[in-house]
Design an enzyme around this catalytic site. Structure first.
Site, mmCIF file in Angstrom:
data_model
loop_
_atom_site.group_PDB
_atom_site.id
_atom_site.type_symbol
_atom_site.label_atom_id
_atom_site.label_comp_id
_atom_site.label_asym_id
_atom_site.label_seq_id
_atom_site.Cartn_x
_atom_site.Cartn_y
_atom_site.Cartn_z
ATOM 1 N N LYS A 64 0.831 -1.216 0.000
ATOM 2 C CA LYS A 64 0.000 0.000 0.000
ATOM 3 C C LYS A 64 0.867 1.269 0.000
ATOM 4 C CE LYS A 64 0.883 2.085 3.973
ATOM 5 N NZ LYS A 64 1.793 1.385 4.718
ATOM 6 N N GLU A 111 -0.102 -8.883 12.212
ATOM 7 C CA GLU A 111 0.457 -7.532 12.250
ATOM 8 C C GLU A 111 0.746 -7.082 13.677
ATOM 9 O OE1 GLU A 111 1.802 -6.176 9.424
ATOM 10 O OE2 GLU A 111 0.454 -4.440 9.365
ATOM 11 N N ASP A 131 -2.977 -1.182 6.962
ATOM 12 C CA ASP A 131 -2.165 -1.896 5.977
ATOM 13 C C ASP A 131 -2.808 -3.222 5.582
ATOM 14 O OD1 ASP A 131 -0.479 0.199 6.458
ATOM 15 O OD2 ASP A 131 1.332 -1.015 6.678
ATOM 16 N N GLY A 186 10.325 -2.920 5.160
ATOM 17 C CA GLY A 186 10.529 -1.819 6.102
ATOM 18 C C GLY A 186 10.624 -0.458 5.445
ATOM 19 N N GLY A 240 7.817 1.160 4.432
ATOM 20 C CA GLY A 240 6.528 1.827 4.580
ATOM 21 C C GLY A 240 5.524 1.460 3.507
ATOM 22 N N GLY A 290 4.008 -1.476 3.351
ATOM 23 C CA GLY A 290 3.086 -2.507 3.826
ATOM 24 C C GLY A 290 3.518 -3.921 3.502
ATOM 25 N N SER A 291 4.837 -4.159 3.465
ATOM 26 C CA SER A 291 5.307 -5.506 3.135
ATOM 27 C C SER A 291 4.887 -6.528 4.188
ATOM 28 C CB SER A 291 6.829 -5.514 2.958
ATOM 29 O OG SER A 291 7.461 -5.110 4.160
#
Lengths: 388, 388
Positions: free
Chosen positions: B10, B194, B205, B142, B144, B146-147
């Site tokens: 995302k 998450e 996310d 990492g 940002g 949304g991995s």
């Protein structure tokens, strides 16, 4: 018989553009001045005697025989120095014809307007008395630092110094300040000069130049405030010419497209201007150390710059200055219309001279012009020449 | 018996940071995915059978004998796939011990947390059934994008595909979408994963990754919206690591120092997010051409970026991306926490491929990683392997 008058330029500390939409803005004088020295010859006067204007920085000189002025501008025969009057369209036309007799390069249209203002102020305040006016300036022209207002203020003051409207102690040694009512008179005359130069000036530039210090302005109202902290800025002139009218129109169009968002942006700028003026006015020992105040000002400058970016008035050259100064952990914001023009960088009191030199060297290597200025100092000052 | 599940990453189109202070934000899926393929062996099961996790991109493999898991995690013996449950502190401790038996470099703490989440989701949904899970991803870790949510979503989906909680047509050829209630279930499990990875995730996310499209979120409420315009972005990963918590705290501190100004800034962001979601949802033929919509989005992005600068979350690396793309007349804004991380650049539909190549080459020469992504596309999809 000679007098020198010097008047400072100005910067906008916060609120440019937003002020057009009702927000508070804060301007301050800088210790970069335009100086006019005016000397009346002791010789007897004839129609061939000259009114001379020397622009030292440009190595230009213009002169008009008194007889020619009498013929072209009969309506300005009796000086009305105590009542500042707008230049009528007819008078402006006659003056333009006089200026047109000199060969001024078209690229220097601002210069022609400056000469127009000179002739109008001169004849309105001093009539046809021959004299030589010499202008020198620390201020770059057309960079948004109020060079034209500084000219109008220093010129008006020099002219008024020898008029019936002002009573001064001619024996005073060194620089001296006008009284409040004399300053008001100078400011009004300078405003008439500014109108010739700019059409519809806000009156801000001439007011800052006359009174110095800092000025808060909102919805056309100017409030003089006393600066109570030393503050030093690096002023970087990107030399990128900008179209102020187009930039102002661009912000208005954006406001039309996004009324809610932009109203909030202007409201944020209003708060920032108010905070900023509070900090500059507060006595140092009251609460915060100079360093703490500087930190606060830097934060407000960074915020204001973000909001100016949000209005769409920044420019690649401005961003280059921001990036460069950021490398030295210094905070910058554009000042004035944006789209090029000048950028302010706060120079903290404890910053080492070496760092200042390095930043300036790097900025100058990008082709920019750097000036260092103290903020919020004295306004108009005059000095009688003891030797004459 | 094998299934592949893929789930997108995302981006935040607008409203990052401001959302913490009550503004609307808009997020969208990107067509860069994490894919999990899950294969159950046909062999009979014993305590020596393995649960294997292969992380292809990192060339890493972890495995646990089923007997070891039974011993360490007896409480997860009976799969409860229909009722997503938070991982208890005791279970987390046991799983951490299991993960600790593998040698994971300390620098890859995110990796260890990912393996924790894997084991929890696996055993909670499938119990101790031996299988091999293979993970591949288009998403930088990492950054940002949304991995981790994409991992949790695709993993949960693959695991649920063979559970009693989901009924699917195994004979379907090609990629297929879950029904609404199955998506909800996947989303809830992914959220539990998450939580193991991030402590207190917003749920944004995993929701974007599950449902795709665009999502408006405000004060903890998520609203799924349908994107109705093609939109392509260049995503530049500055690779500058950032401390999200510190950045969020910095904005809060600035808000504490300048409550009025920052409230106005957040209000401006709120308006921008609302305008942006309206544009993306509007049917192209309705009113504006794609180009006109892109122009509006670019303006809103520029405004949002200015407001993010005002919040103090930009970074020299981000400014370099902005300056570079500006040279090609392209508009960019940071996405996510700022302080480094990723920057979005809108790629207009009519932009030539040559320009795109040039921008990317210049950005990559600065050491940045460039990805191109379609915005607002599909969410989670699965595919049964016909050969098994």
């Amino acid at each position: 018989m000679a007098v020198r008058a010097r008047a400072p330029g100005k910067i906008i500390l916060s609120g440019e553009h937003a002020v057009v939409h009702g927000s508070t803005a804060v301007a301050a004088s800088i210790d970069l001045c335009t100086q006019v020295s005016l000397r009346f010859p002791i010789d007897s006067e004839s129609d061939d005697s000259l009114i001379k204007l020397q622009l030292k920085d440009m190595a230009l000189e213009f002169s008009w025989p008194v007889g020619r002025l009498k013929k072209m501008l009969p309506e300005l025969g009796i000086p009305q120095s105590s009542t500042p009057t707008p230049c009528s369209p007819e008078t402006l036309k006659s003056i333009a014809a006089l200026v047109g007799e000199h060969n001024i390069p078209e690229a220097k249209s601002g210069l022609a307007a400056g000469v127009l203002a000179f002739l109008y102020l001169y004849t309105s305040i001093q009539g046809y008395k021959p004299a030589t006016a010499v202008v020198t300036s620390d201020l770059p022209l057309g960079a948004g630092l109020g060079s034209s207002a500084a000219l109008c203020v220093s010129l008006s003051a020099a002219l008024l110094a020898f008029s019936d409207s002002v009573s001064l102690d001619f024996s005073h040694q060194g620089w001296l300040t006008f009284g409040e009512s004399e300053l008001e008179l100078v400011n009004k005359w300078a405003f008439e000069g500014e109108k010739i130069l700019h059409g519809k000036p806000s009156g801000l530039d001439n007011t800052v130049s006359t009174f110095g210090n800092i000025i808060m302005f909102k919805s056309g109202n100017l409030t003089l405030l006393k600066s109570r902290m030393p503050l030093r800025m690096l002023i970087t002139n990107t030399k990128v010419g900008r179209n102020t009218k187009a930039l102002v129109a661009g912000v208005s169009e954006r406001t039309f497209r996004h009324p809610d968002a932009m109203a909030a942006v202007f409201s944020a700028v209003d708060s920032i201007s108010k905070e900023l003026s509070t900090i500059i006015q507060s006595h140092a020992p009251d609460d915060l150390s100079i360093t703490e105040k500087e930190k606060k000002l830097e934060e407000l400058m960074e915020m204001n710059q973000g909001l100016l970016q949000c209005m769409g008035v920044t420019h690649a050259s401005i961003e280059t200055v921001l990036q460069t100064t950021l490398k030295y952990k210094l905070t910058s914001k554009l000042t004035g219309a944006g789209g090029g023009g000048c950028v302010l960088t706060l120079l903290p009191a404890l910053l080492s001279g070496t760092v200042v030199d390095e930043v300036i060297a790097e900025l100058e290597s990008c082709g920019f012009q750097c000036l260092i200025a103290e903020i919020g100092g004295k306004g108009l000052q005059i000095c009688f020449d003891a030797s004459s």
